[in-house]
Scaffold this motif. Structure first.
Motif, PDB file in Angstrom:
ATOM      1  N   GLN A  55       0.892  -1.152   0.000  1.00 13.52           N
ATOM      2  CA  GLN A  55       0.000   0.000   0.000  1.00 13.52           C
ATOM      3  C   GLN A  55       0.936   1.208   0.000  1.00 13.52           C
ATOM      4  N   LEU A  56       0.779   2.097  -0.960  1.00 14.35           N
ATOM      5  CA  LEU A  56       1.677   3.239  -1.101  1.00 14.35           C
ATOM      6  C   LEU A  56       1.010   4.544  -0.707  1.00 14.35           C
ATOM      7  N   HIS A  57       1.801   5.447  -0.215  1.00 15.71           N
ATOM      8  CA  HIS A  57       1.462   6.862  -0.165  1.00 15.71           C
ATOM      9  C   HIS A  57       2.773   7.625  -0.162  1.00 15.71           C
ATOM     10  N   ASP A  58       2.700   8.906  -0.428  1.00 10.97           N
ATOM     11  CA  ASP A  58       3.905   9.725  -0.523  1.00 10.97           C
ATOM     12  C   ASP A  58       4.708   9.611   0.765  1.00 10.97           C
ATOM     13  N   GLY A  59       5.946   9.172   0.646  1.00 10.95           N
ATOM     14  CA  GLY A  59       6.813   9.010   1.809  1.00 10.95           C
ATOM     15  C   GLY A  59       6.887   7.583   2.313  1.00 10.95           C
ATOM     16  N   ARG A  60       6.019   6.716   1.835  1.00 11.82           N
ATOM     17  CA  ARG A  60       6.045   5.303   2.235  1.00 11.82           C
ATOM     18  C   ARG A  60       6.400   4.477   1.007  1.00 11.82           C
ATOM     19  N   TYR A  61       7.638   4.039   0.926  1.00 14.09           N
ATOM     20  CA  TYR A  61       8.194   3.251  -0.179  1.00 14.09           C
ATOM     21  C   TYR A  61       8.345   4.051  -1.466  1.00 14.09           C
ATOM     22  N   CYS A  62       7.892   5.298  -1.491  1.00 15.79           N
ATOM     23  CA  CYS A  62       7.936   6.071  -2.733  1.00 15.79           C
ATOM     24  C   CYS A  62       7.770   7.560  -2.442  1.00 15.79           C
ATOM     25  N   SER A  63       7.992   8.337  -3.501  1.00 16.09           N
ATOM     26  CA  SER A  63       7.638   9.757  -3.515  1.00 16.09           C
ATOM     27  C   SER A  63       6.644   9.934  -4.653  1.00 16.09           C
ATOM     28  N   ILE A  64       5.569  10.656  -4.399  1.00 16.11           N
ATOM     29  CA  ILE A  64       4.572  10.905  -5.436  1.00 16.11           C
ATOM     30  C   ILE A  64       4.640  12.377  -5.790  1.00 16.11           C
ATOM     31  N   ASN A  65       4.809  12.642  -7.095  1.00 14.46           N
ATOM     32  CA  ASN A  65       4.922  14.013  -7.565  1.00 14.46           C
ATOM     33  C   ASN A  65       4.118  14.140  -8.859  1.00 14.46           C
ATOM     34  N   GLY A  66       2.889  14.611  -8.748  1.00 17.35           N
ATOM     35  CA  GLY A  66       2.043  14.807  -9.922  1.00 17.35           C
ATOM     36  C   GLY A  66       1.727  13.491 -10.616  1.00 17.35           C
ATOM     37  N   ARG A  67       2.225  13.351 -11.845  1.00 16.77           N
ATOM     38  CA  ARG A  67       1.966  12.145 -12.639  1.00 16.77           C
ATOM     39  C   ARG A  67       2.946  11.014 -12.334  1.00 16.77           C
ATOM     40  N   ASN A 116      -4.968  10.647  -0.649  1.00 18.41           N
ATOM     41  CA  ASN A 116      -5.569   9.494   0.013  1.00 18.41           C
ATOM     42  C   ASN A 116      -4.464   8.607   0.573  1.00 18.41           C
ATOM     43  N   GLN A 117      -4.261   8.658   1.893  1.00 22.38           N
ATOM     44  CA  GLN A 117      -3.235   7.830   2.512  1.00 22.38           C
ATOM     45  C   GLN A 117      -3.493   6.369   2.202  1.00 22.38           C
ATOM     46  N   LEU A 118      -2.512   5.667   1.723  1.00 19.05           N
ATOM     47  CA  LEU A 118      -2.578   4.246   1.370  1.00 19.05           C
ATOM     48  C   LEU A 118      -3.604   3.961   0.285  1.00 19.05           C
ATOM     49  N   GLY A 119      -3.870   4.937  -0.575  1.00 19.14           N
ATOM     50  CA  GLY A 119      -4.860   4.774  -1.634  1.00 19.14           C
ATOM     51  C   GLY A 119      -4.346   4.050  -2.857  1.00 19.14           C
ATOM     52  N   ILE A 120      -3.057   3.778  -2.915  1.00 18.67           N
ATOM     53  CA  ILE A 120      -2.485   3.097  -4.073  1.00 18.67           C
ATOM     54  C   ILE A 120      -1.989   1.727  -3.621  1.00 18.67           C
ATOM     55  N   ALA A 121      -2.537   0.678  -4.236  1.00 22.32           N
ATOM     56  CA  ALA A 121      -2.132  -0.697  -3.931  1.00 22.32           C
ATOM     57  C   ALA A 121      -1.415  -1.263  -5.146  1.00 22.32           C
ATOM     58  N   ILE A 122      -0.292  -1.924  -4.916  1.00 21.29           N
ATOM     59  CA  ILE A 122       0.525  -2.415  -6.017  1.00 21.29           C
ATOM     60  C   ILE A 122       1.130  -3.772  -5.658  1.00 21.29           C
TER      61      ILE A 122
END
Length: 196
Positions: A55-67, A116-122
């Protein structure tokens, strides 16, 4: 699958049949797992193809920046994405997202929802490996440089890696190798995961 086999370690050390006994086999197999763990912790990357479910969110296993999602740490080297969902909606590779480089996932025609915290599942596979298959079916094998360093480290830790030397008087003696060559350690540093 481990980065190397006991047979590869024995071959590297030029170990004779007399030392290829069950007790040494067990020790070498345990050392392979230990060395793989130590290398992964040192470079911050998985060194064999490893399945993940996150489960991803910015700062957890990744950085999310726009696209863009920039995977980091052990998840830097993306090999395959099995499933990818955003807020419970399944996304399709090539239509909704693409893998731009080993660690960058680009959303097509929209931005990732970073709020959305933990809104991306991969799910998928990661690893500092390459595909040597000539077909569509992937066959991931270890990075040859990292594999060789792992073999050397297992050999060194086993106490079975010896070298015969001769002194100035012609006397021969056996020396147990107890450390990795400095060049191997310097080479391994080249694979430390980049900090994003």
């Amino acid at each position: 699958m481990s980065i190397c086999t006991k047979a590869e370690v024995y071959t590297f050390m030029q170990t004779g049949d007399a030392q290829r006994i069950a007790a040494n086999d067990t020790m070498i197999e345990a050392l392979i797992l230990s060395v793989e763990f130590m290398i992964e912790r040192f470079i911050g990357r998985k060194i064999s193809a490893t399945a993940f479910d996150l489960q991803l969110h910015d700062g957890r296993y990744c950085s999310i920046n726009g696209r863009y999602i920039f995977m980091n740490g052990f998840y830097y080297d993306i090999l395959e994405i099995g499933t990818l969902e955003e807020n419970g909606v399944a996304l399709t590779e090539g239509t909704d997202f693409v893998i731009q480089s080993p660690n960058v996932i680009e959303r097509i025609n929209t931005q990732w929802n970073a709020s959305n915290q933990l809104g991306i599942a991969i799910t998928g596979l990661v690893g500092l490996v390459y595909d040597n298959s000539e077909t569509d079916e992937a066959n991931y094998v270890a990075n040859p440089d990292v594999k060789q360093i792992a073999i050397e480290a297992v050999a060194m830790k086993s106490g079975l890696w010896t070298k015969n030397l001769t002194d100035g008087d012609g006397n021969e003696f056996e020396v147990v190798k107890q450390n990795l060559p400095k060049i191997s350690m310097e080479h391994l540093k080249r694979y430390i995961v980049p900090v994003l």
